[in-house]
Design an enzyme around this catalytic site. Structure first.
Site, mmCIF file in Angstrom:
data_model
loop_
_atom_site.group_PDB
_atom_site.id
_atom_site.type_symbol
_atom_site.label_atom_id
_atom_site.label_comp_id
_atom_site.label_asym_id
_atom_site.label_seq_id
_atom_site.Cartn_x
_atom_site.Cartn_y
_atom_site.Cartn_z
ATOM 1 C CB CYS A 33 -0.868 0.017 1.233
ATOM 2 S SG CYS A 33 -1.542 -1.575 1.674
ATOM 3 C CD GLU A 68 4.572 -13.754 -20.680
ATOM 4 O OE1 GLU A 68 3.382 -13.434 -20.787
ATOM 5 O OE2 GLU A 68 5.018 -14.318 -19.665
ATOM 6 C CE LYS A 87 0.118 -8.465 -13.709
ATOM 7 N NZ LYS A 87 1.155 -9.508 -13.849
ATOM 8 N NE ARG A 142 3.844 0.868 -3.508
ATOM 9 C CZ ARG A 142 5.090 0.512 -3.272
ATOM 10 N NH1 ARG A 142 6.074 1.144 -3.864
ATOM 11 N NH2 ARG A 142 5.357 -0.459 -2.451
ATOM 12 C CG HIS A 180 8.819 -39.399 -27.611
ATOM 13 N ND1 HIS A 180 8.767 -40.681 -28.111
ATOM 14 C CD2 HIS A 180 9.149 -39.521 -26.310
ATOM 15 C CE1 HIS A 180 9.039 -41.537 -27.138
ATOM 16 N NE2 HIS A 180 9.280 -40.851 -26.038
ATOM 17 C CG ASN A 216 2.135 0.670 3.548
ATOM 18 O OD1 ASN A 216 0.951 1.005 3.571
ATOM 19 N ND2 ASN A 216 3.046 1.243 2.777
ATOM 20 C CE LYS A 233 7.023 -14.364 -17.102
ATOM 21 N NZ LYS A 233 5.965 -15.245 -17.123
HETATM 22 C C1 G6P Z 1 -2.175 -13.214 -18.237
HETATM 23 C C2 G6P Z 1 -0.862 -12.700 -17.673
HETATM 24 C C3 G6P Z 1 -0.010 -13.852 -17.167
HETATM 25 C C4 G6P Z 1 -0.777 -14.654 -16.138
HETATM 26 C C5 G6P Z 1 -2.118 -15.141 -16.710
HETATM 27 C C6 G6P Z 1 -3.010 -15.740 -15.633
HETATM 28 O O1 G6P Z 1 -1.946 -13.945 -19.384
HETATM 29 O O2 G6P Z 1 -0.167 -12.000 -18.670
HETATM 30 O O3 G6P Z 1 1.181 -13.356 -16.610
HETATM 31 O O4 G6P Z 1 -0.010 -15.755 -15.738
HETATM 32 O O5 G6P Z 1 -2.836 -14.041 -17.266
HETATM 33 O O6 G6P Z 1 -3.419 -14.706 -14.797
HETATM 34 P P1 G6P Z 1 -3.829 -14.831 -13.289
HETATM 35 O O7 G6P Z 1 -4.100 -13.421 -12.857
HETATM 36 O O8 G6P Z 1 -5.076 -15.669 -13.257
HETATM 37 O O9 G6P Z 1 -2.723 -15.471 -12.547
#
Ligand code: G6P
Length: 607
Positions: A2, A487, A602, A27, A503, A99, A484
């Site tokens: 926070c 993306e 996100k 934040r 395989h 916090n 990672k």
């Molecule tokens: C999106 C984000 C990922 C995350 C996924 C699941 O694709 O970019 O980073 O892992 O959603 O999201 P969650 O909030 O359910 O963990």
């Protein structure tokens, strides 16, 4: 997590507090509030965005040169106005913003209630103003110190008292706090971003320190009244840089925050001597959990990969048959929900549409639903029967990092909790608890390899494809490493179980196709080494993530990134770090913004 801001000086406090809160708002928060002391104290709190708080302030006379403000990201108690800060005592004398987490708030609250204190919120924070009121004899600093000697947990606080005006008392333990002065007055905040527009000279408080801030001076001491000499640090950051803690991107900041995030996820939840995990969120279903014979983990994206590693932990150490499903598959595959089972939903945001739909499906079929969620008060958190929060703090980078490592840490806590309900011995319980306790330091040690990993990214920056391989606990990390990289750097990467090479994927290997092998010294080490040999035999370059002390791997792999030794089930938490850092540096080298990958969001609230 926070945001805290405080001001005492010759200017009006309210606009400065609002500005500070706005600068910290990146934040994430779900409610906010300010209290200002002029001729009498006034306090305004509101749920939702800062604009809501501004609306409340409109047309009000909020005069006074002393005040504190807070943006809250709920941990204990729902997102309501009563739970927002500042929190006060019975006499409206003490105003506190906080916090962190007061772990022993239950015991303290009970004692204070017995003495007649009236509580108005569900927060752990509210014990602070009441406890300070209990000790207050006219000197706020003394009362705060006495109160802090009683509490356990983590805190950054800013406090003022109507009956000891002209000052703010601030203190920290495991939660950041910074002070600065300019020619109008003294400031305090949890984040330098809130203050940098007023002064570049910052005094960072250390754990156990208490500061008294006045308009033109401040002094710092510890709980035993030992005076502390403080030196100011001059920050040459812009406001935007300050929000990123001086890092170039949120993704790097959040990778670097993992020791603290994992420590927060574990705080107060390990009973090392008893070899048990204390998970308050599961207590009310403890009995049902004793009886269940099967677990189902359901999640999406990186949370799903954390779930896969959790499946291995829960089967190996807790002895519970476990399956892991993608939310998007589960909701349509007519899964059978057995009354003898529980489903664990994992989500950072708590808003992922597929995971939420899967939860509704399980609920309709009468299943017991549990959650590992980071965002307090989110849709998943509200719908769940019971659950455990990650406490990773807001994650801003789209590609999940600290949420994943804390999900893994909480899955290890679930394993300990459920394992000790079943056949897990005290010795094994203690061992897991001890190793979990060491994790934040081991993560820190792994992060120190960042410059080496950056050089590796430079070396492999032109490769067009990568394969990530691993077995057992390292298999989900191979999948996560490939995700990672895809993306954030837009480089094609695939994650595979190392045993699957022959395989199919082996057909791809040549001298231009590097393989990232996650190969810690564990029960499948030799098997994975054989798979690395298969790659080397086709002249494929190999980058190995191996356990410190394994020199032999250098003969086989072209490059090595080391992680410290830990219990096998915890290796994925350490192996995550090199794959995250590698993806981050590759992304930057490609000229991308790793915080906002193209085409991705996100929080995926659509199917
Ligand atoms: C999106 C984000 C990922 C995350 C996924 C699941 O694709 O970019 O980073 O892992 O959603 O999201 P969650 O909030 O359910 O963990």
């Amino acid at each position: 997590m926070c945001g805290i801001v405080g001001y005492v000086g010759s200017k009006q406090a309210a606009p400065l507090l609002m500005e500070g809160l706005r600068r910290e708002s990146y934040r994430g928060y779900d409610s906010s509030g300010i209290a200002v002391l002029g001729s009498a104290p006034v306090s305004f709190r509101s749920v939702g965005k800062l604009e809501e708080l501004e609306l409340k302030l409109k047309g009000q006379v909020v005069e006074g040169g002393l005040g504190i403000g807070h943006s809250r990201w709920a941990t204990h108690g729902q997102v309501t106005e009563e739970n927002a800060h500042p929190q006060t005592d019975c006499a409206n004398n003490i105003f506190v913003v906080h916090n962190g987490i007061i772990e022993n708030f239950g015991v303290i609250k009970k004692k204070l209630e017995e003495r007649g204190h009236q509580f108005r919120s569900e927060t752990d924070t509210e014990v602070l103003p009441h406890l300070i009121e209990h000790f207050f004899e006219g000197n706020l600093e003394e009362a705060v110190k006495k109160a802090l000697s009683v509490v356990r947990g983590s805190y950054a606080i800013a406090v003022f008292a109507v009956k000891d005006p002209g000052k703010i008392v601030a203190a920290r333990l495991s939660s950041p706090l910074v002070i600065s002065l300019n020619d109008t007055g003294g400031f305090v905040a949890s984040d330098p971003a809130a203050l940098i527009a007023h002064s570049r000279k910052m005094v960072f408080l250390e754990d156990g320190e208490v500061a008294v801030i006045e308009p033109d001076t401040f002094h710092v001491s510890d709980l035993n009244n030992q005076v502390k000499k403080k030196v100011a640090t001059e920050l040459d950051w812009s406001v935007e840089e300050a929000q990123k803690g001086g890092y170039e991107h949120f993704m790097l900041k959040e990778i670097m925050e993992q020791p603290e995030a994992v420590a927060n996820a574990l705080r107060g939840r390990l009973l090392v001597q008893e070899g048990r995990a204390k998970l308050g969120g599961l207590e009310r279903v403890e009995k049902e959990l004793r009886a269940i014979g099967r677990l189902n983990i359901i999640a999406c994206g990186s949370s799903y990969y954390a779930g896969l590693a959790g499946e291995y932990m829960l089967e190996e150490y807790a002895g519970i048959p476990t399956d892991t499903d993608l939310g998007s598959e589960f909701r349509y595959r007519k899964a059978i929900v057995d009354k003898n089972s529980a489903s664990i939903f994992i989500s950072q945001s708590g808003e992922t549409a597929d995971t939420l739909a899967a939860l509704k499906e399980v609920k309709e079929k009468g299943g017991l639903t549990l959650g590992i969620i980071n965002q307090v008060g989110s849709s998943l958190a509200r719908e769940m029967t019971a659950g455990v929060y990650n406490h990773a703090g807001p994650e801003i980078g789209v590609a999940s990092t600290k949420a994943t490592s804390t999900q893994l840490a909480v899955l290890a806590l679930f394993t300990l909790f459920l394992g000790r309900q079943r056949g897990m011995s005290l010795t094994m319980g203690k061992r897991i608890a001890e190793e979990l306790q060491k994790l934040p330091a081991l993560i820190q040690q792994t992060l120190e390899q960042a410059p080496h990993i950056q050089r590796m990214a430079e070396k492999y920056a032109t490769a067009a494809n990568f394969l990530y391989i691993g077995r057992k606990y390292s298999f989900p990390i191979a999948l996560e490493g490939a995700l990672k990289l895809k993306e954030t750097s837009y480089v094609h990467a695939e994650g595979y179980g190392a045993g699957e090479m022959k395989h199919g994927p082996l057909a791809l290997i040549d001298s231009s196709f590097p393989t990232f092998a996650v190969v810690p010294t564990d029960s499948v080490y030799e098997k994975t080494v054989s798979n690395i040999q298969e790659v080397k035999a086709r002249r494929g370059p190999v980058i190995a993530v191996a356990t410190e002390g394994n020199e032999a791997i250098q003969e086989l792999a072209d490059d090595v990134m080391y992680i410290p030794k830990t219990l096998e089930m915890l290796t994925p938490i350490l192996a995550l770090i090199p794959v995250q850092l590698f993806a981050y540096y590759m992304s930057v080298l490609k000229g991308n913004n790793p915080d906002t990958p193209r085409n991705l969001a996100k929080s995926v609230t659509v199917e």
